[in-house]
Design a protein around this motif. Sequence first.
Motif, PDB file in Angstrom:
ATOM      1  N   GLY A 323     -35.323 -13.187   7.656  1.00  8.49           N
ATOM      2  CA  GLY A 323     -36.433 -13.146   8.608  1.00  8.49           C
ATOM      3  C   GLY A 323     -37.136 -14.478   8.688  1.00  8.49           C
ATOM      4  N   ASN A 324     -38.114 -14.505   9.556  1.00 13.12           N
ATOM      5  CA  ASN A 324     -38.900 -15.702   9.767  1.00 13.12           C
ATOM      6  C   ASN A 324     -39.949 -15.817   8.639  1.00 13.12           C
ATOM      7  N   PRO A 325     -40.111 -17.018   8.024  1.00 19.96           N
ATOM      8  CA  PRO A 325     -41.004 -17.127   6.855  1.00 19.96           C
ATOM      9  C   PRO A 325     -42.424 -16.615   7.105  1.00 19.96           C
ATOM     10  N   GLN A 326     -42.984 -16.931   8.291  1.00 23.70           N
ATOM     11  CA  GLN A 326     -44.361 -16.448   8.552  1.00 23.70           C
ATOM     12  C   GLN A 326     -44.416 -14.922   8.572  1.00 23.70           C
ATOM     13  N   ASP A 327     -43.412 -14.321   9.195  1.00 20.42           N
ATOM     14  CA  ASP A 327     -43.396 -12.846   9.246  1.00 20.42           C
ATOM     15  C   ASP A 327     -43.198 -12.280   7.837  1.00 20.42           C
ATOM     16  N   LEU A 328     -42.344 -12.943   7.056  1.00 24.55           N
ATOM     17  CA  LEU A 328     -42.102 -12.460   5.684  1.00 24.55           C
ATOM     18  C   LEU A 328     -43.393 -12.512   4.862  1.00 24.55           C
ATOM     19  N   VAL A 329     -44.170 -13.600   5.037  1.00 28.04           N
ATOM     20  CA  VAL A 329     -45.436 -13.695   4.298  1.00 28.04           C
ATOM     21  C   VAL A 329     -46.421 -12.656   4.827  1.00 28.04           C
ATOM     22  N   ALA A 330     -46.446 -12.469   6.142  1.00 23.88           N
ATOM     23  CA  ALA A 330     -47.395 -11.491   6.714  1.00 23.88           C
ATOM     24  C   ALA A 330     -47.129 -10.095   6.161  1.00 23.88           C
ATOM     25  N   MET A 331     -45.873  -9.810   5.849  1.00 23.57           N
ATOM     26  CA  MET A 331     -45.567  -8.479   5.280  1.00 23.57           C
ATOM     27  C   MET A 331     -45.499  -8.522   3.744  1.00 23.57           C
ATOM     28  N   ASP A 332     -45.900  -9.645   3.157  1.00 24.43           N
ATOM     29  CA  ASP A 332     -45.984  -9.805   1.691  1.00 24.43           C
ATOM     30  C   ASP A 332     -44.624  -9.777   0.996  1.00 24.43           C
ATOM     31  N   ALA A 333     -43.546 -10.079   1.744  1.00 28.50           N
ATOM     32  CA  ALA A 333     -42.220 -10.053   1.109  1.00 28.50           C
ATOM     33  C   ALA A 333     -42.089 -11.137   0.038  1.00 28.50           C
ATOM     34  N   HIS A 334     -42.828 -12.248   0.184  1.00 30.06           N
ATOM     35  CA  HIS A 334     -42.785 -13.306  -0.842  1.00 30.06           C
ATOM     36  C   HIS A 334     -43.213 -12.767  -2.201  1.00 30.06           C
ATOM     37  N   ALA A 335     -44.163 -11.784  -2.160  1.00 33.15           N
ATOM     38  CA  ALA A 335     -44.760 -11.284  -3.412  1.00 33.15           C
ATOM     39  C   ALA A 335     -43.773 -10.454  -4.229  1.00 33.15           C
ATOM     40  N   LEU A 336     -42.639 -10.076  -3.624  1.00 35.10           N
ATOM     41  CA  LEU A 336     -41.588  -9.434  -4.428  1.00 35.10           C
ATOM     42  C   LEU A 336     -41.143 -10.375  -5.537  1.00 35.10           C
ATOM     43  N   PHE A 337     -41.222 -11.687  -5.260  1.00 33.48           N
ATOM     44  CA  PHE A 337     -40.751 -12.692  -6.219  1.00 33.48           C
ATOM     45  C   PHE A 337     -41.865 -13.609  -6.724  1.00 33.48           C
ATOM     46  N   PHE A 338     -42.979 -13.626  -6.003  1.00 29.52           N
ATOM     47  CA  PHE A 338     -44.123 -14.491  -6.366  1.00 29.52           C
ATOM     48  C   PHE A 338     -45.366 -13.596  -6.301  1.00 29.52           C
ATOM     49  N   PRO A 339     -45.511 -12.719  -7.330  1.00 29.63           N
ATOM     50  CA  PRO A 339     -46.546 -11.688  -7.201  1.00 29.63           C
ATOM     51  C   PRO A 339     -47.944 -12.125  -7.617  1.00 29.63           C
ATOM     52  N   HIS A 340     -48.100 -13.327  -8.174  1.00 32.58           N
ATOM     53  CA  HIS A 340     -49.444 -13.739  -8.627  1.00 32.58           C
ATOM     54  C   HIS A 340     -50.010 -14.805  -7.689  1.00 32.58           C
ATOM     55  N   GLY A 341     -51.262 -15.183  -7.951  1.00 35.45           N
ATOM     56  CA  GLY A 341     -51.891 -16.212  -7.129  1.00 35.45           C
ATOM     57  C   GLY A 341     -51.380 -17.595  -7.502  1.00 35.45           C
ATOM     58  N   VAL A 342     -51.630 -18.570  -6.633  1.00 36.45           N
ATOM     59  CA  VAL A 342     -51.073 -19.911  -6.876  1.00 36.45           C
ATOM     60  C   VAL A 342     -51.857 -20.655  -7.972  1.00 36.45           C
ATOM     61  N   GLY A 343     -52.954 -20.069  -8.462  1.00 33.84           N
ATOM     62  CA  GLY A 343     -53.650 -20.707  -9.573  1.00 33.84           C
ATOM     63  C   GLY A 343     -55.081 -20.239  -9.678  1.00 33.84           C
ATOM     64  N   HIS A 344     -55.900 -21.055 -10.351  1.00 29.92           N
ATOM     65  CA  HIS A 344     -57.248 -20.627 -10.733  1.00 29.92           C
ATOM     66  C   HIS A 344     -58.070 -21.848 -11.107  1.00 29.92           C
ATOM     67  N   LEU A 345     -59.360 -21.629 -11.304  1.00 31.93           N
ATOM     68  CA  LEU A 345     -60.232 -22.676 -11.824  1.00 31.93           C
ATOM     69  C   LEU A 345     -59.901 -22.916 -13.291  1.00 31.93           C
ATOM     70  N   LEU A 346     -60.127 -24.134 -13.750  1.00 34.09           N
ATOM     71  CA  LEU A 346     -59.853 -24.491 -15.145  1.00 34.09           C
ATOM     72  C   LEU A 346     -61.037 -25.301 -15.678  1.00 34.09           C
ATOM     73  N   GLY A 347     -61.427 -25.041 -16.905  1.00 32.92           N
ATOM     74  CA  GLY A 347     -62.560 -25.774 -17.483  1.00 32.92           C
ATOM     75  C   GLY A 347     -62.703 -25.401 -18.940  1.00 32.92           C
ATOM     76  N   LEU A 348     -63.849 -24.810 -19.285  1.00 37.34           N
ATOM     77  CA  LEU A 348     -64.018 -24.332 -20.659  1.00 37.34           C
ATOM     78  C   LEU A 348     -63.148 -23.110 -20.915  1.00 37.34           C
ATOM     79  N   ASP A 349     -62.833 -22.370 -19.881  1.00 36.09           N
ATOM     80  CA  ASP A 349     -61.898 -21.247 -20.029  1.00 36.09           C
ATOM     81  C   ASP A 349     -60.660 -21.545 -19.209  1.00 36.09           C
ATOM     82  N   VAL A 350     -59.543 -21.017 -19.673  1.00 34.20           N
ATOM     83  CA  VAL A 350     -58.306 -21.281 -18.942  1.00 34.20           C
ATOM     84  C   VAL A 350     -58.376 -20.663 -17.545  1.00 34.20           C
ATOM     85  N   HIS A 351     -58.910 -19.474 -17.428  1.00 29.37           N
ATOM     86  CA  HIS A 351     -59.269 -18.948 -16.095  1.00 29.37           C
ATOM     87  C   HIS A 351     -60.788 -19.098 -16.071  1.00 29.37           C
TER      88      HIS A 351
END
Length: 462
Positions: A323-351
């Motif tokens: 399928g088309n990448p935008q449509d795949l992302v719109a239906m969350d198909a990427h999350a089958l393989f990339f189920p977490h967020g791309v990151g987080h704040l970092l400082g005194l705590d790791v999250h």
Amino acid sequence: MTLPTSTQNQSLIIGLKQRREKLAKLINYPVILWSGSPARRNFSANKLPFRASSHFLYFAGIPLTNAVIRLQGGKLELFLDNPPPEATLWHGTTPTREEIGAIIGANQVYPLAELSGKTAGAATIAVQDLATYQQQSQLLNRPISLSHQTTSIDLELAQALVKLRSHHDDLALAELRQAAAVSVAAHKAGMQATKNATTEAEIRGAMEGVIIAHNMTCAYNSIVTVQGEVLHNESYHHQLHPGDLLLADVGAETPNGWAADITRTWAVSGKFSPSQKAIYEIILQAHDDCIAKVKPGVEYQDLHLLAAEIIAAGLADLGILEGNPQDLVAMDAHALFFPHGVGHLLGLDVHDMEDLGDVAGYTAGRSRSDRFGLGYLRLNRPLESGMLVTIEPGFYQVPAILNDPNFRAKYQNVINWERLAEFKDVRGIRIEDDVLVTDSGAEVLTASLPTKIEELVVMSNE
Ligand code: GLY
Ligand code: MN
């Protein structure tokens, strides 16, 4: 406790005073912060490693045990008991309350018992250890909410702390750079140990050994695993086999509590198979392209969606998704393989500041999405200069997702299972760096650790 040298002490005192003055501009009632107390291992003399509360550390600078600070109008009062005389037998001579007060630039020092007369109208933040949490409620004579929703002064304090702590000052950056440098050295040692290692535990030992040798600790439980699909895997007993990828998510924390968070994935044999290489290159592209976009004003969620789209496009090129990448992302198909967020704040705590729920991670008025592909996004704010974030796209074959009958039904038309089976030696890949948002763009604090396959191959064959 590692005490600062006199030059370090001058910058500590100046830096802490600046933090208090900034807090005083945001909050005009007293703020009382507890450091916490160490948990015990079955009997009271055997303590678990102590980690002071991060909000306390931000203003006190050093990890004091069973200490309390009261901040108001830019002034700091320290409440701390001197150890009993017999403690010198077991712990040697330790600095007195007055000496510690001088180190952190306290305006007044008191024994702990005097705190009870100075708590009226104060805001606080709940600490994680139960014994101290109970004291907080008792001394303030009101419930303290762990979720910061019931008491408005505590919520206001949480919001003020987020304003301060999400833009790193020079004092913080000096520590964060040290944590990053030691974490880079730990990863290099892990790669170099791979050739002669037979288990995950040996690589973990090589990595954490570097951190310990720098008088640091791990900022979180290390993940060093050939089962990269278990996102927070904390077992280290597996044997290493030549066809395995090893995923190592290991970060150091300075003695004063500042963290780094790095993940690399490399081949146990030193050589990536064609299937491992193909997926690795997709994740590396997502990593590189997201980092290239980091600058003030950019919405962090857009970076997440960019990573998702690059991963969807790459998997479509390989014939795993259709399928088309935008449509795949719109239906969350990427999350089958990339189920977490791309990151987080970092400082005194790791999250960083995740103890405040999403007060730090989400701009006021925004809340977590219930979408499969967005719900684990820990940060949804426009980036600002001085923020430190991780960028950590990944690919995982998680049985609990891929074998779920509902997901299989929902995504049956966009996933090619036969093609996916050709990638079964790719269990988990993540590439993670620590990225400081600067006025003009970004600085990757962990850039000296290679990400390219050719470089990883060299390092793990050295
Ligand atoms: N380093 C572990 C995590 O970011 O969740
Ligand atoms: Mn991370």
